[in-house]
Design an enzyme around this catalytic site. Structure first.
Site, PDB file in Angstrom:
ATOM      1  N   ASP A   1       0.834  -1.203   0.000  1.00 36.97           N
ATOM      2  CA  ASP A   1       0.000   0.000   0.000  1.00 36.97           C
ATOM      3  C   ASP A   1       0.868   1.252   0.000  1.00 36.97           C
ATOM      4  O   ASP A   1       1.888   1.314   0.696  1.00 36.97           O
ATOM      5  CB  ASP A   1      -0.890  -0.003   1.243  1.00 36.97           C
ATOM      6  CG  ASP A   1      -2.137   0.844   1.057  1.00 36.97           C
ATOM      7  OD1 ASP A   1      -2.163   1.619   0.080  1.00 36.97           O
ATOM      8  OD2 ASP A   1      -3.056   0.750   1.872  1.00 36.97           O
TER       9      ASP A   1
ATOM     10  N   LYS B   1      -6.651  10.947  11.054  1.00 34.17           N
ATOM     11  CA  LYS B   1      -6.109  10.198   9.913  1.00 34.17           C
ATOM     12  C   LYS B   1      -6.948  10.388   8.660  1.00 34.17           C
ATOM     13  O   LYS B   1      -6.412  10.678   7.577  1.00 34.17           O
ATOM     14  CB  LYS B   1      -6.014   8.708  10.250  1.00 34.17           C
ATOM     15  CG  LYS B   1      -5.502   7.871   9.077  1.00 34.17           C
ATOM     16  CD  LYS B   1      -5.452   6.387   9.406  1.00 34.17           C
ATOM     17  CE  LYS B   1      -5.005   5.601   8.176  1.00 34.17           C
ATOM     18  NZ  LYS B   1      -4.954   4.146   8.430  1.00 34.17           N
TER      19      LYS B   1
ATOM     20  N   ASP C   1      -4.507   2.444  -5.072  1.00 31.42           N
ATOM     21  CA  ASP C   1      -3.084   2.608  -4.737  1.00 31.42           C
ATOM     22  C   ASP C   1      -2.598   1.480  -3.831  1.00 31.42           C
ATOM     23  O   ASP C   1      -1.609   1.643  -3.118  1.00 31.42           O
ATOM     24  CB  ASP C   1      -2.842   3.962  -4.071  1.00 31.42           C
ATOM     25  CG  ASP C   1      -3.658   4.147  -2.810  1.00 31.42           C
ATOM     26  OD1 ASP C   1      -4.542   3.306  -2.538  1.00 31.42           O
ATOM     27  OD2 ASP C   1      -3.431   5.123  -2.071  1.00 31.42           O
TER      28      ASP C   1
END
Length: 1224
Positions: free
Chosen positions: A910, A979, A1142
């Site tokens: 990742d 986050k 991604d």
């Protein structure tokens, strides 16, 4: 010429536009006999122009008629001059038309003097034409008088009058907004008419199609002659193709004459139809003469006979017919195979040859060629049927006798409904047929005749089941329901059209050869799937083409068709409300479905609900099977490779390569106009991802099914059924001071309960679908066809079962093909399981591997006793994927030789906040690059922790100053709180959105005061944005520049922002201002097709959405380009590769190779002058090259912003090659 000679045997009025045709182009080429015949015809008969527009050509008017009308025309011209000047009443026009010239001029002088006295302070600007046809603009009243007196003959006055009319007409179209609206109307009418003609041709309603077409063409030319003409050549080609297929030579000639009259140049497809028609008619004097004339015309347009075969997609025997006509012209003609350039034009792929790839051997030890052929036959049958029946995994606790009663009652009721639906369909269709026969408007009648009647009834019955089994608290809007039903009709028509056109049969032949190649495992190098499919198409070029697709119906057309069928559901499908009460003999018949209006914020929308008895009937029957469309489930054989923007994916079912809203026409237009070679990289990446075979992880599926059927688990994110909800805490309502407050609190809680149960039911159904499909495919190998959104981000076409889903969905899938673990494969499995737990995010890979070895007892216990054991895996961030990894590690370490253990388990790598990685690389930001792991480091850098540290520092300073909210937040500024905001900031999250994200996290903290959540979220969101701005200075500058560009482009130019990705994919943002949708209530008419619908080509852009979305969309287009580059280079090396945006997946043994390719392609991508190329593209597209002093202020500002590329830092991109935590 034969058409002229035949006029002795039929009326000359049947000759369509032949007079001008012969005079201008053929007269000098005729023989003496033909010339004499023509002259006799000209003398003896009056030529009459009898095209569908009933207009006389100037050459066809007789001299007698000119002489008879000359005087009246001249007088009318004088009356027109007076009307322009102001005397436009009927009373003035009539006497003026009878005046002599001298008297008219005297009256004009008198009238001018009187009018000048009344308007001495006014200025008049009157435009006329003199003998040289130049505008004469005056600013006083006397100028008009002087100009009129200077006209010395009637011919000049006539010319002036016509010019005045022309000036008046031109004045009417000077409003750009009106022009834009009219262009929208013209283009949308053209789209609707094209679909109507296509369906009429398929139904055999050719003459009706021709009449409707003529009516619309004439109407649009009369409404706005300059911009209102229907100039879409495909309208003519559709009719030409239909008539040519039936050998109707006269109609083909007539259509070609109409095109000439409308001044439209036929294209290669027009001449293909003409040649096909001649091939069917056979050779005779008339057809031979016309064929040679068509050859002369197409040659003048730069089209030769070879072009007919290079540009065409032939069906059935069309190629044979066209070749037959070509041989009549040239007996030695032999069409050459079309030379296809199958390589890439993109500089990033200059070293990649799609015809020389390392053989990936995708099906080695998985399936044989015979197995693939067998599965292909099954897939063909499933797509012909259109749906798949899947056994439900729902645990039915109802007594068997009750279930049997409900099922028997439901079966009987469905039979009754089927008969009623059939009767209602024929009744409504018969009524619609009368309108269709009598009107020249487009009706939906052909769209309801294109399929067998039983198909429409089947669609209605399926929709009844969907409505009855839907959620009680949520349903789609009426518009969406109409659209879905219309889309289903369109999908079935497209499948039927492919079958009738021979496309399905030819696809099967090519696909059979493709499957044999796909399963071949001997050669060392192979071509990629696209190249192989194109080679096979060339081998079968003499047969029907497989790339020709039927027209996609516009949105409003699908709505009309869906509404027609829904009218039957709402009006004719009924139920006895005492049906489930055996003791009631009296029947009470009511509609089985009804519409209602539900308020959603400021708006209300119409929805459809089943009667409670219907819902109870279906729920009590507890269906054993779920029905899915074939386009909603994986394929049992490899997908058809994408070779064009309209061909690929499923075998029969049409699949769109780009997911776009219905109004988005610009991107399709850009992709159509782009050279196909430019889009090859996107095709090949989609093909590579779709070529990976998958299977179900059966041990994991068994564990999850056990938990699901036992009632679910909120801790493990296995949805619980709504019946498991026991309600919220009642203390708030009980402690309310007044009765009114208590009632209000009870009402609020009831709404919350309903909302929560609806959410629970939605999640439970989603899990039911996923697990039922996984159980259905547990013994199969399957594939996921892929497509992409408008930015290039890829998605599996199957919406329920895929690897892009939740933790639960990902855990039950693995690669079908296994690879030996090799030297480092087991280590990567161990590192992967620790990555999934989230326990060692700040530690090095060596530390993670060490920790995994220490936790081996827990890992093995989790694999052996997932539910009854110590349950170590349940504490993970991704519990189900962690358990799957534990089971794979257990199998590997217990094998005789772990290095030889064949693993099908995918390892994920990742990106570290991938959006910020791209921003840091674009701006060469050294500090930002370090925080997102672009620079090599001994341990991974955590950008979220960096931002937390900055936010906490600011909070501590504010707390020391006595800021109350900063003091309240002491100890609560954690990584998980901010986050999501940090992650989505790069993708354009607003401050309000950030507040919602942070508020959600604060609510989940046990000790945080709930009354301070909103104030605290506002404080933290502002601090987070400020900290990110200080940490990523270049990212902020680039984001602001992109925002400014989009804002000015959409505001000043009124255009949608567009660009081209580094891999050559055109991107257009589809955000436009919303306009009021045409009324489509359940009571409105369903007969006619509304031709006006939204198109982004002619709509005003939504400036707010354009500017807010450009930065994140541009970054998304870059991360998709990086993924595609990695995909193509992994394919070249024979490495299995899958992606979740991604997050890249591969076998444990090839992780190191994939990481190396990933880093190299990121450096290669950002070594391109991306921002400079973007600036140049935007300036060329939207800027102005005029001199600085000649530009308006807004245009000059736009130019300045577009050319002002943000400065870059000094970060060395080559450092990425050594950063092992770039993707980890």
């Amino acid at each position: 010429m034969y058409r002229i000679l035949k006029s002795r045997n039929f009326s000359y009025c049947k000759i369509k536009t032949i007079s001008s045709f012969v005079r201008e182009e053929t007269f000098q080429k005729l023989c003496s006999h033909c010339n004499a015949a023509l002259m006799r015809l000209e003398v003896s008969r009056k030529p009459i122009h009898t095209s569908s527009f009933a207009l006389q050509s100037p050459e066809a008017k007789s001299d007698d008629k000119k002489q008879a009308t000359k005087q009246n025309t001249d007088r009318a011209n004088y009356a027109e001059i007076l009307s322009v000047y102001g005397n436009s009443s009927k009373e003035t026009r009539q006497p003026v038309g009878k005046m002599k010239v001298n008297k008219l001029l005297k009256n004009l002088e008198s009238n001018t003097e009187k009018k000048g006295e009344r308007n001495k302070e006014d200025e008049a600007s009157i435009s006329t034409l003199d003998n040289t046809n130049q505008d004469l603009v005056t600013n006083n009243n006397n100028a008009f008088e002087i100009h009129i007196k200077s006209l010395t003959n009637l011919g000049t006055i006539k010319k002036s009058s016509k010019s005045a009319k022309k000036a008046d007409k031109s004045a009417l179209v000077k409003n750009p907004l009106e022009d834009q609206e009219f262009l929208l109307h013209t283009e949308s009418t053209s789209e609707s008419l094209l679909c109507y003609l296509d369906v009429c041709v398929s139904c055999g309603f050719l003459n009706k199609a021709f009449s409707v077409f003529n009516s619309h063409v004439s109407k649009h030319r009369q409404e706005r002659p300059t911009i209102g003409k229907l100039t879409n050549i495909n309208l003519y080609n559709t009719l030409l193709r239909g008539y040519a297929g039936r050998g109707n030579f006269d109609k083909v000639c007539e259509l070609m004459d109409i095109m000439k009259y409308e001044k439209l140049n036929p294209n290669v497809h027009s001449y293909i139809a003409c040649f096909e028609c001649v091939g069917r008619v056979g050779t005779n004097f008339r057809s031979d003469l016309q064929l040679r004339e068509w050859l002369r015309q197409m040659t003048s347009h730069g089209i030769n006979m070879q072009s007919l075969f290079d540009s065409a997609n032939f069906l059935k025997d069309q190629r044979e017919m066209v070749l037959k006509s070509c041989l009549l012209l040239d007996q030695n003609f032999v069409p050459k195979p079309k030379a296809e350039n199958m390589g890439y034009s993109c500089p990033l792929l200059k070293d990649l040859d799609p015809q020389k790839l390392e053989n990936p051997k995708r099906l080695k030890n998985v399936l044989t060629a015979a197995d693939v052929q067998e599965k292909a036959a099954i897939q063909f049958n499933l797509e012909r049927e259109g749906s798949v029946m899947v056994k439900s995994v729902e645990n039915n606790t109802q007594p068997a006798e009750v279930t049997n009663f409900y099922r028997a009652t439901l079966a009987e009721q469905l039979g009754t409904w089927k008969k009623k639906a059939q009767k209602a369909f024929y009744r409504e269709l018969q009524s619609l047929q009368q309108t269709h026969n009598q009107s020249l408007k487009m009706t939906i009648y052909p769209f309801l005749k294109i399929l067998p009647a039983d198909d429409y009834v089947d669609i209605i019955l399926r929709e009844i089941r969907n409505l009855a089994e839907g959620s009680e608290s949520y349903s789609n809007s009426m518009h969406l329901l109409y659209k879905q039903l219309g889309s289903e009709v369109m999908g079935r028509y497209q499948a039927l059209w492919k079958t009738n056109a021979g496309i399905t049969e030819m696809t099967g032949k090519i696909y059979q050869e493709y499957c044999n190649w796909f399963a071949e495992n001997n050669s060392e190098t192979v071509s990629n799937p696209r190249v192989k499919w194109m080679e096979l198409m060339q081998e079968f070029a003499e047969n029907s083409s497989v790339q020709l697709m039927s027209k996609v119906w516009p949105n409003y057309l699908q709505l009309r068709v869906g509404k027609f069928l829904y009218k039957i559901i709402l009006c004719d499908i009924q139920i006895d409300v005492h049906l489930l009460k055996p003791n009631f003999s009296e029947k009470h018949i009511l509609p089985a479905f009804y519409s209602l209006y539900r308020c959603t914020g400021k708006f209300s929308r119409e929805e459809v609900k089943p009667h409670p008895v219907v819902s109870k009937l279906f729920r009590g029957a507890a269906p054993e099977s779920l029905q899915f469309s074939t386009s909603d489930v994986p394929m049992l054989s490899p997908p058809v490779p994408w070779t064009s923007i309209r061909f690929g994916g499923y075998l029969i079912k049409s699949t769109e390569i780009v997911r776009l809203p219905l109004h988005a026409y610009l991107q399709w237009n850009r992709m159509d106009k782009a050279p196909v070679q430019q889009i090859y990289p996107a095709f090949d990446s989609l093909n590579q991802l779709g070529s990976i075979p998958w299977k179900v992880n059966e041990p994991m599926l068994d564990v999850i099914l056990k938990v699901f059927t036992s009632g679910g688990s909120s801790k493990l994110d296995v949805p619980e059924p709504p019946t498991a909800f026991t309600g919220f805490d009642q203390t708030t309502a009980e402690t309310a001071e007044s009765v009114e407050n208590k009632k209000y609190e009870v009402y609020k809680q009831q709404l919350a309960v309903r909302r929560h149960k609806a959410e629970m039911y939605s999640l439970w159904c989603d899990a039911l679908y996923k697990l039922s499909l996984a159980n259905h495919y547990r013994k199969d190998i399957f594939w996921f066809p892929h497509n992409m959104d408008f930015r290039g981000r890829v998605y599996p076409c199957s919406p329920h079962l895929n690897h892009l889903g939740s933790d639960l969905a990902r855990s039950i899938l693995c690669f079908a093909k296994g690879e030996p673990l090799g030297k480092h494969g087991l280590d990567w499995l161990k590192i992967h399981v620790i990555n999934l737990t989230g326990l060692k995010k700040k530690n090095s890979k060596a530390d993670r591997l060490k920790y995994a070895n220490e936790m081996m007892p827990e890992i093995l216990d989790s694999a052996d006793n997932p539910v009854e054991g110590r349950q170590w895996w349940m504490e993970s961030d991704e519990p189900w994927q962690t358990l799957a990894a534990c089971m794979e590690i257990s199998n590997a370490v217990r094998s005789p030789n772990p290095e030889n253990y064949v693993s099908s388990f995918p390892i994920h790598q990742d990106g570290s906040c991938n959006g910020l990685q791209h921003y840091a690389a674009l701006g060469r930001d050294t500090a930002g690059a370090l925080s997102v792991n672009l620079s090599p480091a001994d341990i991974p850098q955590d950008v979220y922790s960096c931002v937390v540290a900055l936010v906490e520092q600011e909070r501590a300073e504010d707390a020391a100053k006595g800021v109350q909210i900063a003091q309240v937040l002491n100890g609560f500024v954690e990584r998980k709180v901010i986050k999501q905001t940090v992650m989505t900031t790069v993708y354009g999250v607003t401050r309000y959105g950030a507040r919602l994200q942070i508020a959600k996290q604060l609510k989940d903290l046990d000790n945080f005061p709930k009354d301070m959540v909103w104030q605290a979220s506002s404080y933290l969101s502002s601090k987070t944005f400020a900290s990110l701005g200080s940490l990523f200075t270049s990212a902020k500058e680039i984001q602001d520049w992109l925002t400014d560009c989009a804002r000015l482009i959409s505001r000043i130019k009124s255009k949608n922002v567009e660009w081209v990705t580094p891999l050559g994919l055109p991107v257009v943002q589809p955000y436009i201002k919303e306009t009021k949708a045409p009324e489509m209530s359940s009571n409105s008419s369903t007969k006619y097709i509304q031709s006006l619908f939204n198109m982004d080509s002619f709509s005003q852009p939504n400036t707010v959405k354009q500017k807010n979305a450009f930065p994140p969309n541009f970054i998304h287009s870059l991360d998709s380009s990086h993924m595609m580059l990695t995909s193509l280079h992994c394919e070249q090396k024979g490495i299995t590769f899958a992606s979740v945006h991604d997050c890249f997946w591969t076998h444990p043994s090839t992780v190191d190779k994939m990481n190396e390719i990933c880093r190299k392609q990121f450096v290669a991508l950002h070594s391109q002058p991306i921002l400079e190329d973007l600036s140049k593209f935007l300036f060329d597209k939207f800027g102005s090259n005029m001199a600085h002093g000649e530009l308006l202020a807004d245009t000059q500002k736009l130019n300045d912003v577009l050319l002002q590329v943000p400065p870059k830092g000094d970060f060395d991109l080559s450092k990425v090659l050594k950063s092992i935590y770039f993707f980890s």
